[in-house]
Design a protein around this motif. Structure first.
Motif, PDB file in Angstrom:
ATOM      1  N   ASP A 249       0.838  -1.206   0.000  1.00 59.51           N
ATOM      2  CA  ASP A 249       0.000   0.000   0.000  1.00 59.51           C
ATOM      3  C   ASP A 249       0.876   1.261   0.000  1.00 59.51           C
ATOM      4  O   ASP A 249       0.598   2.206  -0.726  1.00 59.51           O
ATOM      5  N   VAL A 250       1.931   1.254   0.819  1.00 61.79           N
ATOM      6  CA  VAL A 250       2.812   2.428   0.877  1.00 61.79           C
ATOM      7  C   VAL A 250       3.534   2.591  -0.464  1.00 61.79           C
ATOM      8  O   VAL A 250       3.609   3.693  -1.010  1.00 61.79           O
ATOM      9  N   PHE A 251       4.011   1.480  -1.022  1.00 63.13           N
ATOM     10  CA  PHE A 251       4.735   1.541  -2.293  1.00 63.13           C
ATOM     11  C   PHE A 251       3.870   2.170  -3.397  1.00 63.13           C
ATOM     12  O   PHE A 251       4.314   3.021  -4.150  1.00 63.13           O
ATOM     13  N   TYR A 252       2.605   1.736  -3.464  1.00 59.54           N
ATOM     14  CA  TYR A 252       1.708   2.259  -4.503  1.00 59.54           C
ATOM     15  C   TYR A 252       0.965   3.519  -4.067  1.00 59.54           C
ATOM     16  O   TYR A 252       0.065   3.983  -4.762  1.00 59.54           O
ATOM     17  N   GLN A 253       1.342   4.046  -2.905  1.00 60.19           N
ATOM     18  CA  GLN A 253       0.720   5.255  -2.346  1.00 60.19           C
ATOM     19  C   GLN A 253      -0.795   5.120  -2.243  1.00 60.19           C
ATOM     20  O   GLN A 253      -1.558   6.006  -2.638  1.00 60.19           O
ATOM     21  N   ARG A 254      -1.231   3.925  -1.764  1.00 64.78           N
ATOM     22  CA  ARG A 254      -2.659   3.686  -1.545  1.00 64.78           C
ATOM     23  C   ARG A 254      -2.946   3.896  -0.064  1.00 64.78           C
ATOM     24  O   ARG A 254      -2.054   3.736   0.766  1.00 64.78           O
ATOM     25  N   LYS A 255      -4.205   4.230   0.228  1.00 67.08           N
ATOM     26  CA  LYS A 255      -4.608   4.348   1.622  1.00 67.08           C
ATOM     27  C   LYS A 255      -4.308   3.018   2.349  1.00 67.08           C
ATOM     28  O   LYS A 255      -4.621   1.953   1.830  1.00 67.08           O
ATOM     29  N   PRO A 277       3.074   4.134  23.667  1.00 66.18           N
ATOM     30  CA  PRO A 277       3.842   5.141  22.920  1.00 66.18           C
ATOM     31  C   PRO A 277       4.518   4.620  21.649  1.00 66.18           C
ATOM     32  O   PRO A 277       4.584   5.344  20.654  1.00 66.18           O
ATOM     33  N   VAL A 278       4.978   3.368  21.678  1.00 69.39           N
ATOM     34  CA  VAL A 278       5.699   2.863  20.497  1.00 69.39           C
ATOM     35  C   VAL A 278       4.718   2.653  19.337  1.00 69.39           C
ATOM     36  O   VAL A 278       4.986   3.054  18.189  1.00 69.39           O
ATOM     37  N   ASN A 279       3.577   2.067  19.638  1.00 67.50           N
ATOM     38  CA  ASN A 279       2.567   1.893  18.587  1.00 67.50           C
ATOM     39  C   ASN A 279       2.032   3.244  18.106  1.00 67.50           C
ATOM     40  O   ASN A 279       1.753   3.430  16.919  1.00 67.50           O
ATOM     41  N   GLN A 280       1.913   4.188  19.060  1.00 69.72           N
ATOM     42  CA  GLN A 280       1.413   5.521  18.711  1.00 69.72           C
ATOM     43  C   GLN A 280       2.367   6.218  17.724  1.00 69.72           C
ATOM     44  O   GLN A 280       1.930   6.869  16.780  1.00 69.72           O
ATOM     45  N   LYS A 281       3.668   6.030  17.964  1.00 68.88           N
ATOM     46  CA  LYS A 281       4.667   6.656  17.093  1.00 68.88           C
ATOM     47  C   LYS A 281       4.600   6.043  15.676  1.00 68.88           C
ATOM     48  O   LYS A 281       4.621   6.766  14.672  1.00 68.88           O
ATOM     49  N   LEU A 282       4.461   4.729  15.619  1.00 65.23           N
ATOM     50  CA  LEU A 282       4.377   4.071  14.312  1.00 65.23           C
ATOM     51  C   LEU A 282       3.111   4.514  13.574  1.00 65.23           C
ATOM     52  O   LEU A 282       3.122   4.748  12.366  1.00 65.23           O
ATOM     53  N   PHE A 283       2.018   4.643  14.336  1.00 67.98           N
ATOM     54  CA  PHE A 283       0.748   5.101  13.756  1.00 67.98           C
ATOM     55  C   PHE A 283       0.939   6.487  13.138  1.00 67.98           C
ATOM     56  O   PHE A 283       0.579   6.730  11.981  1.00 67.98           O
ATOM     57  N   ALA A 284       1.576   7.382  13.913  1.00 68.80           N
ATOM     58  CA  ALA A 284       1.780   8.757  13.436  1.00 68.80           C
ATOM     59  C   ALA A 284       2.671   8.777  12.188  1.00 68.80           C
ATOM     60  O   ALA A 284       2.417   9.541  11.247  1.00 68.80           O
ATOM     61  N   GLN A 285       3.675   7.908  12.167  1.00 64.64           N
ATOM     62  CA  GLN A 285       4.581   7.888  11.007  1.00 64.64           C
ATOM     63  C   GLN A 285       3.866   7.407   9.740  1.00 64.64           C
ATOM     64  O   GLN A 285       4.077   7.946   8.658  1.00 64.64           O
ATOM     65  N   ARG A 289       3.059   9.589   6.336  1.00 65.81           N
ATOM     66  CA  ARG A 289       3.383   9.127   4.981  1.00 65.81           C
ATOM     67  C   ARG A 289       2.142   9.248   4.084  1.00 65.81           C
ATOM     68  O   ARG A 289       2.204   9.757   2.970  1.00 65.81           O
ATOM     69  N   GLU A 290       0.984   8.791   4.588  1.00 67.58           N
ATOM     70  CA  GLU A 290      -0.257   8.876   3.801  1.00 67.58           C
ATOM     71  C   GLU A 290      -0.583  10.325   3.447  1.00 67.58           C
ATOM     72  O   GLU A 290      -0.940  10.629   2.313  1.00 67.58           O
ATOM     73  N   ASN A 291      -0.431  11.206   4.441  1.00 64.97           N
ATOM     74  CA  ASN A 291      -0.744  12.623   4.207  1.00 64.97           C
ATOM     75  C   ASN A 291       0.175  13.247   3.176  1.00 64.97           C
ATOM     76  O   ASN A 291      -0.234  14.124   2.425  1.00 64.97           O
ATOM     77  N   SER A 292       1.428  12.778   3.119  1.00 67.06           N
ATOM     78  CA  SER A 292       2.367  13.364   2.163  1.00 67.06           C
ATOM     79  C   SER A 292       1.917  13.096   0.724  1.00 67.06           C
ATOM     80  O   SER A 292       2.114  13.907  -0.152  1.00 67.06           O
ATOM     81  N   TRP A 293       1.245  11.949   0.481  1.00 68.41           N
ATOM     82  CA  TRP A 293       0.749  11.684  -0.880  1.00 68.41           C
ATOM     83  C   TRP A 293      -0.451  12.572  -1.171  1.00 68.41           C
ATOM     84  O   TRP A 293      -0.596  13.079  -2.268  1.00 68.41           O
ATOM     85  N   ASN A 294      -1.325  12.720  -0.164  1.00 62.72           N
ATOM     86  CA  ASN A 294      -2.511  13.544  -0.369  1.00 62.72           C
ATOM     87  C   ASN A 294      -2.126  14.949  -0.775  1.00 62.72           C
ATOM     88  O   ASN A 294      -2.741  15.551  -1.633  1.00 62.72           O
ATOM     89  N   HIS A 295      -1.040  15.484  -0.132  1.00 60.77           N
ATOM     90  CA  HIS A 295      -0.617  16.837  -0.455  1.00 60.77           C
ATOM     91  C   HIS A 295      -0.150  16.959  -1.887  1.00 60.77           C
ATOM     92  O   HIS A 295      -0.300  17.966  -2.527  1.00 60.77           O
ATOM     93  N   GLN A 296       0.421  15.827  -2.390  1.00 63.21           N
ATOM     94  CA  GLN A 296       0.914  15.862  -3.776  1.00 63.21           C
ATOM     95  C   GLN A 296      -0.221  15.928  -4.781  1.00 63.21           C
ATOM     96  O   GLN A 296      -0.042  16.383  -5.885  1.00 63.21           O
ATOM     97  N   ASP A 297      -1.409  15.392  -4.403  1.00 58.65           N
ATOM     98  CA  ASP A 297      -2.524  15.308  -5.368  1.00 58.65           C
ATOM     99  C   ASP A 297      -3.029  16.675  -5.801  1.00 58.65           C
ATOM    100  O   ASP A 297      -3.050  17.591  -5.029  1.00 58.65           O
TER     101      ASP A 297
END
Ligand code: PAF
Length: 297
Positions: A249-255, A277-285, A289-297
């Protein structure tokens, strides 16, 4: 049986082919506008399935939803008007919490939840490979779903091993734990599952599993750190050469399915006032990443 598979991605296509080969009438429901779809498993002869045929959908005894967790609501709601109240609905996806969101809308139906460790890959529209032999567990979501234990025989005959788990919540949480451990890391780092066996990931995996154990125990799931660690390590080993769904999903920039995987863990932790906290950090990361693709659209 008359069976419709909604969302013929890799896992949905695998079940469609196996159930057809087992002698059932199988049709597909997908985003494609074509009225038939050809599918070939591991290079075998193609099989033809009708697609988006309302008559076949209405005549279904069983509808299996193999869409992603975040697509469950949008895929299910429009189809309900075409189904009889006793049509069985089965949901099979990574993550938790998606079916709860539509519980009242589907409550007239027998509803079954499924979780599988079968692995499949669909490199293109018409080809599927069965990349890992696994197990499938079924369990009731509602009272009517408890009458559906016979589905074990139906599915087992098509693609073993299948079992009925009266404690399906435990099986779903165990799979959620595996997904929380494997998916965000492989997605963010763009690595195959097997690379998580590397020493550099042992600390983070340890923390992820510790947090999971606390939350699962608070949810009343019988589990221990050692058991969960063993399950995670087994799957890392068994699927070492595979690309996780989140890596793809990340590779193809899919949700991604992060809201229903790590997101579900965080929501449950909050309910029990447990810090993760560790899971929270991974969630945020992953969200970043997802938001960075949305901004590109
Ligand atoms: O999401 C996935 O890819 C799979 O559920 C799993 C078990 C992590 C294997 O890749």
């Amino acid at each position: 049986m008359n069976i419709t598979i909604v969302g013929p991605g890799a896992i949905g296509s695998l079940w469609a082919i196996k159930l057809l080969q087992a002698g059932h009438n199988v049709s597909l429901w997908s985003r494609s506008t074509d009225n038939s779809i050809e599918l070939s498993l591991d290079g075998q002869a193609s099989l033809s399935f009708s697609n988006n045929n309302i008559e076949k959908l209405s005549a279904s005894d069983l509808v299996i939803f193999t869409v992603k967790a975040w697509q469950v609501e949008e895929a299910t709601t429009p189809l309900l008007q075409h189904l009889y109240p006793d049509t069985i609905l089965m949901f099979m996806h990574n993550g938790m919490g998606a079916v709860d969101q539509i519980a009242t809308q589907i409550d007239t139906h027998p509803v079954v939840l499924a979780t599988t460790t079968q692995a499949a890959f669909k490199p293109n529209r018409n080809n599927v490979s069965h990349t890992g032999i696994g197990q499938t567990q079924l369990g009731a979501f509602n009272l009517k779903g408890q009458q559906c234990t016979f589905l074990v025989d139906v599915l087992e005959h098509a693609l073993p091993v299948v079992s009925w788990n009266p404690e399906i919540k435990t099986a779903l949480w165990t799979k959620l734990a595996i997904n929380c451990a494997i998916n965000p890391l492989t997605g963010l780092e763009q690595i195959k599952n097997g690379e998580l066996a590397d020493q550099r990931f042992s600390e983070v995996l340890n923390s992820i599993i510790k947090e999971l154990t606390q939350v699962m125990m608070a949810e009343g799931i019988t589990c221990s750190f050692d058991e969960l660690e063993t399950s995670v390590k087994q799957v890392i080993q068994a699927t070492a050469k595979n690309n996780s769904s989140m890596k793809q999903d990340v590779f193809y920039q899919r949700k991604t399915e992060i809201n229903f995987i790590t997101g579900h863990l965080i929501k449950t932790a909050l309910k029990h006032q447990i810090e993760v906290p560790v899971n929270q950090k991974l969630f945020a990361q992953v969200k970043e990443r997802e938001n960075s693709w949305n901004h590109q659209d």
